[in-house]
Design an enzyme around this catalytic site. Sequence first.
Site, PDB file in Angstrom:
ATOM      1  N   HIS A 127       0.867  -1.183   0.000  1.00 39.20           N
ATOM      2  CA  HIS A 127       0.000   0.000   0.000  1.00 39.20           C
ATOM      3  C   HIS A 127       0.904   1.235   0.000  1.00 39.20           C
ATOM      4  CE1 HIS A 127      -2.804   2.928   1.835  1.00 39.20           C
ATOM      5  NE2 HIS A 127      -3.785   2.131   1.447  1.00 39.20           N
ATOM      6  N   ASP A 204       3.038  -4.474   8.075  1.00 37.26           N
ATOM      7  CA  ASP A 204       1.805  -3.704   7.909  1.00 37.26           C
ATOM      8  C   ASP A 204       0.656  -4.690   8.136  1.00 37.26           C
ATOM      9  OD1 ASP A 204      -0.505  -2.595   6.924  1.00 37.26           O
ATOM     10  OD2 ASP A 204       0.429  -1.732   5.130  1.00 37.26           O
ATOM     11  N   GLN A 207      -4.508  -5.198   7.022  1.00 37.23           N
ATOM     12  CA  GLN A 207      -5.503  -6.138   6.474  1.00 37.23           C
ATOM     13  C   GLN A 207      -5.441  -7.514   7.129  1.00 37.23           C
ATOM     14  OE1 GLN A 207      -7.842  -5.265   4.339  1.00 37.23           O
ATOM     15  NE2 GLN A 207      -7.065  -3.276   3.676  1.00 37.23           N
ATOM     16  N   LYS A 230     -10.576  -0.621  10.669  1.00 33.79           N
ATOM     17  CA  LYS A 230     -10.786  -1.801   9.829  1.00 33.79           C
ATOM     18  C   LYS A 230     -11.137  -3.028  10.667  1.00 33.79           C
ATOM     19  CE  LYS A 230      -7.312  -0.409   6.392  1.00 33.79           C
ATOM     20  NZ  LYS A 230      -8.043   0.183   5.298  1.00 33.79           N
ATOM     21  N   CYS A 370      -4.868   2.561  -3.560  1.00 35.97           N
ATOM     22  CA  CYS A 370      -3.597   3.050  -2.986  1.00 35.97           C
ATOM     23  C   CYS A 370      -2.452   2.070  -3.219  1.00 35.97           C
ATOM     24  CB  CYS A 370      -3.735   3.360  -1.495  1.00 35.97           C
ATOM     25  SG  CYS A 370      -4.952   4.612  -1.140  1.00 35.97           S
TER      26      CYS A 370
END
Length: 412
Positions: A127, A204, A207, A230, A370
């Site tokens: 991202h 990261d 997700q 999220k 993104c």
Amino acid sequence: MSPLTQFDVLALRREFPILQQEVNGHRLAFLDSGASSQKPRVVIDCLEDYYRRFNANVHRGVYKLSEEATFAFERARGKVARFVGAASHREIVFVRNTTEAINLVAYSWGGANLGPGDRILLTLMEHHSNIVPWQMLAERTGAHLDYIGLDGEGRLALEELDTKLSERTKLVALTQQSNVLGTINPVRLIAERAHAVGAKVLVDGAQSVPHMPVAVKELGCDFLAFSGHKMCGPTGIGVLWAKRELLEAMPPFLGGGSMIKLVELDHSTYADVPTRFEAGTPAIGEAIALGEAIDFLSGVGMAAIHHYECELLAYALDRLSEVGGLTIYGPSTPVERGAAISFTLDGVHPHDVAAILDSEGVAVRAGHHCTQPLHHHLDVPATTRASFYIYNLAEEVDRLAVGLEKARKLFA
Ligand code: C6P
């Protein structure tokens, strides 16, 4: 398909007030949780309760409300720490979102530890939030960026580690799960390889943390970044987890109130971690409500959530394979893949696909998500993405497939 019975999805859906509405004359099928998830009643109520009953600044007042707010805020930090298996609540820094967490590491750790000729290893599926802060750091320090490429199915080309990891690599920063391809990366293996050359590893988790059990020790990483919004929590609150010894050696990111021990006219000394990295008034109610979201997710069970989403994903991959002219990006099997499916439909622009689905009450995202370098690699300017969460149903997958057939016929 087989009934998805890991937990009572219909009962769980009723906990999300927003899902009870109609959009364009149809029951809302929300398939954009990869962008931001919906919030259960308990989280909405928690936020409201904070503002109604004990709204006050934290770590400052000696009066009852402020003490109550401080207690709830710090209790939320403890919940986050337990949720990701941190060694201590002191390893949890509250930030606004994943993006801010990564910028914090790039500015603070990166600025102190990187110099000309050093290398930062990223992947092609990152991202922008896990690319741009490193580009900015590279510009400031003279470091260079390298990227691990992808195979034909959107998995990392791991053999490239042999040539792209070297003694000069100071950091490997990668996503645990791609927001476009759905690919789940073998973080532990990569972290072991990175540590063997002395590099640190930033994951990261934007997700992954909302969708599967994530324990920092098992990942073997040094930094983990994720966003509250999220994972059923509010916007404006995110998390940086880092090993305590790393945090303690890092200079501050932002300066101001709260993050100091002593301020004199010509210099200041800084507070202990994590407060050193939390300048100014934090997102208090939002942090407390994130704690509530964590209780909610833990109540369902992260393993059960992951299992359910795997079933839903398998069904979706199968069902969507029946739609003519559809190209799905990312691994073709549900193995090592999360429930985000990006695709293009022959002859129909991704935004038109999303607009037609919206007219059927199906909310998906279209664009580059993104990830412009990834879309460049895929050789498409944009894709449409359906991303699933605990409240989605197999029948919503059917509605997605029917909507895609409709789009295809309209544009034939
Ligand atoms: N991806 C999506 O629709 P923030 O905006 O800071 O909460 O999260 C940034 C981010 C970082 N890494 C990954 C892998 C992400 O997916 C995201 C957010 C959203 O895919 C919004 S662009």
